[in-house]
Write a protein that holds these residues in place. Structure first.
Motif, PDB file in Angstrom:
ATOM      1  N   UNK A   1      -5.989  -1.163  -3.858  1.00 43.95           N
ATOM      2  CA  UNK A   1      -7.296  -1.248  -4.497  1.00 43.95           C
ATOM      3  C   UNK A   1      -7.395  -0.258  -5.653  1.00 43.95           C
ATOM      4  N   UNK A   2      -8.410  -0.494  -6.492  1.00 42.62           N
ATOM      5  CA  UNK A   2      -8.687   0.440  -7.583  1.00 42.62           C
ATOM      6  C   UNK A   2      -7.509   0.639  -8.523  1.00 42.62           C
ATOM      7  N   UNK A   3      -7.222   1.890  -8.814  1.00 41.41           N
ATOM      8  CA  UNK A   3      -6.147   2.217  -9.755  1.00 41.41           C
ATOM      9  C   UNK A   3      -4.770   1.860  -9.223  1.00 41.41           C
ATOM     10  N   UNK A   4      -4.646   1.692  -7.924  1.00 40.17           N
ATOM     11  CA  UNK A   4      -3.345   1.371  -7.341  1.00 40.17           C
ATOM     12  C   UNK A   4      -2.894  -0.047  -7.665  1.00 40.17           C
ATOM     13  N   UNK A   5      -3.749  -0.841  -8.255  1.00 37.00           N
ATOM     14  CA  UNK A   5      -3.333  -2.180  -8.711  1.00 37.00           C
ATOM     15  C   UNK A   5      -2.552  -2.105 -10.013  1.00 37.00           C
TER      16      UNK A   5
ATOM     17  N   UNK B   1       9.285   5.990  -1.901  1.00 41.57           N
ATOM     18  CA  UNK B   1       9.758   4.616  -1.703  1.00 41.57           C
ATOM     19  C   UNK B   1      10.475   4.480  -0.362  1.00 41.57           C
ATOM     20  N   UNK B   2      11.304   5.464  -0.049  1.00 43.93           N
ATOM     21  CA  UNK B   2      12.031   5.414   1.218  1.00 43.93           C
ATOM     22  C   UNK B   2      11.073   5.547   2.401  1.00 43.93           C
ATOM     23  N   UNK B   3      10.102   6.455   2.284  1.00 48.50           N
ATOM     24  CA  UNK B   3       9.121   6.636   3.354  1.00 48.50           C
ATOM     25  C   UNK B   3       8.285   5.373   3.553  1.00 48.50           C
ATOM     26  N   UNK B   4       7.803   4.797   2.443  1.00 47.09           N
ATOM     27  CA  UNK B   4       6.946   3.610   2.544  1.00 47.09           C
ATOM     28  C   UNK B   4       7.726   2.388   3.000  1.00 47.09           C
TER      29      UNK B   4
ATOM     30  N   UNK C   1       7.663  -4.151   0.277  1.00 51.84           N
ATOM     31  CA  UNK C   1       8.444  -5.014  -0.604  1.00 51.84           C
ATOM     32  C   UNK C   1       7.532  -5.963  -1.379  1.00 51.84           C
ATOM     33  N   UNK C   2       6.506  -6.486  -0.710  1.00 61.73           N
ATOM     34  CA  UNK C   2       5.549  -7.374  -1.366  1.00 61.73           C
ATOM     35  C   UNK C   2       4.737  -6.608  -2.402  1.00 61.73           C
ATOM     36  N   UNK C   3       4.337  -5.389  -2.061  1.00 61.84           N
ATOM     37  CA  UNK C   3       3.563  -4.551  -2.994  1.00 61.84           C
ATOM     38  C   UNK C   3       4.371  -4.275  -4.257  1.00 61.84           C
TER      39      UNK C   3
ATOM     40  N   UNK D   1       6.541  -6.159  -5.589  1.00 61.68           N
ATOM     41  CA  UNK D   1       6.561  -7.372  -6.411  1.00 61.68           C
ATOM     42  C   UNK D   1       5.218  -7.586  -7.098  1.00 61.68           C
ATOM     43  N   UNK D   2       4.135  -7.298  -6.395  1.00 58.71           N
ATOM     44  CA  UNK D   2       2.804  -7.496  -6.958  1.00 58.71           C
ATOM     45  C   UNK D   2       2.475  -6.454  -8.026  1.00 58.71           C
ATOM     46  N   UNK D   3       2.983  -5.239  -7.853  1.00 60.99           N
ATOM     47  CA  UNK D   3       2.728  -4.143  -8.799  1.00 60.99           C
ATOM     48  C   UNK D   3       4.085  -3.639  -9.297  1.00 60.99           C
ATOM     49  N   UNK D   4       4.643  -4.265 -10.325  1.00 59.52           N
ATOM     50  CA  UNK D   4       5.983  -3.928 -10.769  1.00 59.52           C
ATOM     51  C   UNK D   4       6.120  -2.552 -11.429  1.00 59.52           C
ATOM     52  N   UNK D   5       5.037  -2.024 -11.994  1.00 60.41           N
ATOM     53  CA  UNK D   5       5.112  -0.732 -12.658  1.00 60.41           C
ATOM     54  C   UNK D   5       5.125   0.399 -11.623  1.00 60.41           C
ATOM     55  N   UNK D   6       6.053   1.314 -11.793  1.00 63.59           N
ATOM     56  CA  UNK D   6       6.206   2.409 -10.850  1.00 63.59           C
ATOM     57  C   UNK D   6       5.180   3.515 -11.076  1.00 63.59           C
TER      58      UNK D   6
END
Length: 284
Positions: free
Chosen positions: A206-210, A257-260, A269-271, A273-278
Motif C-alpha cells: 500500500x501507499x508508497x510501497x507500490x 530480499x533473502x529475509x522476505x 516473488x509476486x510482489x 513482479x508487481x513492483x519491479x523497481x527496487x
C-alpha cells in the motif's frame, strides 16, 4: 544418495538488526536515544563555537572568510538566538530532524530487537557523518559556500535581511525534506498495514510501497545526500547520495530480499513482479 553440494556458501551480509526478532531492548533503546540527543548540542558547538574552523586549520587547510559566516536574521527569536548563518542553521536543523526521525522509528515504528551493540555503532556513525559536514562547511576548499555557481537572495524575517545562498544549499535542503518525509511516511504506512489483523503474514503493497520494493531506502539516500549537499556542495551531495544508494542496493536490499523470500515465499516473488523497481521509483 544425492551428490554432495560443493557450491561455496553464500557470503552473509553484515546487518546490525536481527530481522524477525521482535522484543523490547530497553538498554539499546536508552543508549541510542541518549547518544542521538547528545549529538545536537555537539553539532551546535561545532557550528557556532569555532570548533569546525579549528579542525580545518589543524589539518593545514584554509577556512572561509568571516563574511561567509555572518549570522542571519530570520525574524524568529528562538532561531536568531542561536547566532548561526543560514546554511549552518540548516545543518543544525537537519541534525535535529534526523535525530527526531530515528528516535521515532525506534520507539514507535519498529518492533525489532535493537540491542546496545547495534545502537552504539549506528549512533556513532550519525554523529561522525554530521560532524564531517559541520567541518566541511567551514573549509575554504570544501564548503558549499565557496566558489561560484548560481546563487539566491532570500528575504528573511521582519527586517527583510538578505541572505545570499548558493543554489546547492537550497537544493540540498529540499532533498533532505523530501527524503526524510518519504522514509518516515513509508515506514509509518508499513507499520499501520502490519497492525491490521487481516494483513498478518502479508507483504505490504500500500501507499508508497507500490512504487518501489524498498522505497524507504530511497528516502534515506535522498536525505543523506541533501544533508551533505548543504555542507559541501553539489559534488559532496552527489557522492554521498550515490554512495548510500550503492550500499543499500548491494548490501541492505540483499539482506532484506533473502529475509522476505524465506518469510513470504511466493508472495514475495509476486510482489517483485508487481513492483519491479527496487529502490528508485521508475528507474531502479
Amino acid at each position: 544418495m544425492a551428490p554432495p553440494d560443493n557450491r561455496p556458501a553464500k557470503k552473509q551480509q553484515f546487518d546490525l538488526i536481527n530481522r524477525g526478532v521482535k522484543r523490547p531492548t530497553p538498554l539499546g533503546t536508552a543508549t541510542f536515544i541518549g547518544m542521538r540527543l547528545a549529538d545536537i548540542p555537539w553539532q551546535y558547538h561545532l557550528l557556532h563555537n569555532g570548533a569546525a574552523e579549528r579542525a580545518v586549520s589543524a589539518v593545514g587547510l584554509s577556512t572561509l572568510a568571516v563574511a561567509t559566516t555572518t549570522a542571519s536574521t530570520t525574524g524568529i527569536a528562538l532561531l536568531d538566538q542561536l547566532d548561526l548563518p543560514l546554511p549552518r542553521l540548516l545543518l543544525l536543523a537537519m541534525a535535529a530532524g534526523s535525530t527526531a526521525k530515528q528516535i521515532f522509528w525506534l520507539t514507535y515504528l519498529s518492533a525489532e530487537e535493537f540491542p546496545a551493540s547495534a545502537a552504539v555503532p549506528v549512533a556513532v556513525f550519525n554523529t561522525a557523518f554530521n560532524s564531517l559536514n559541520a567541518v566541511l562547511i567551514a573549509g575554504a576548499a570544501t564548503s558549499s559556500l565557496a566558489g561560484g555557481g548560481p546563487r539566491l537572495s532570500l528575504l528573511l524575517g521582519d527586517s527583510l535581511a538578505v541572505s545570499d545562498l548558493p543554489l546547492s544549499v537550497l537544493a540540498g535542503a529540499l532533498m533532505y525534506a523530501a527524503g526524510i518525509t518519504i522514509e518516515t511516511l513509508s515506514e509509518y504506512q508499513r507499520m499501520r498495514f502490519k497492525q491490521a489483523a487481516q494483513n498478518q503474514g502479508k507483504v505490504c503493497k500500500v501507499g508508497l510501497w507500490r512504487w518501489a520494493r524498498h522505497i524507504n531506502y530511497f528516502g534515506y539516500a535522498l536525505w543523506r545526500g541533501g544533508y551533505a549537499m548543504v555542507g559541501c556542495g553539489w559534488l559532496g551531495g552527489l557522492l554521498v547520495g550515490l554512495g548510500m544508494g550503492w550500499d543499500l542496493s548491494t548490501r541492505a536490499t540483499g539482506i532484506l530480499d533473502e529475509y522476505c523470500r524465506k518469510r513470504y515465499g511466493e508472495q514475495w516473488a509476486q510482489f517483485k513482479m508487481e513492483v519491479p523497481c527496487r529502490i528508485v521509483p521508475g528507474l531502479y
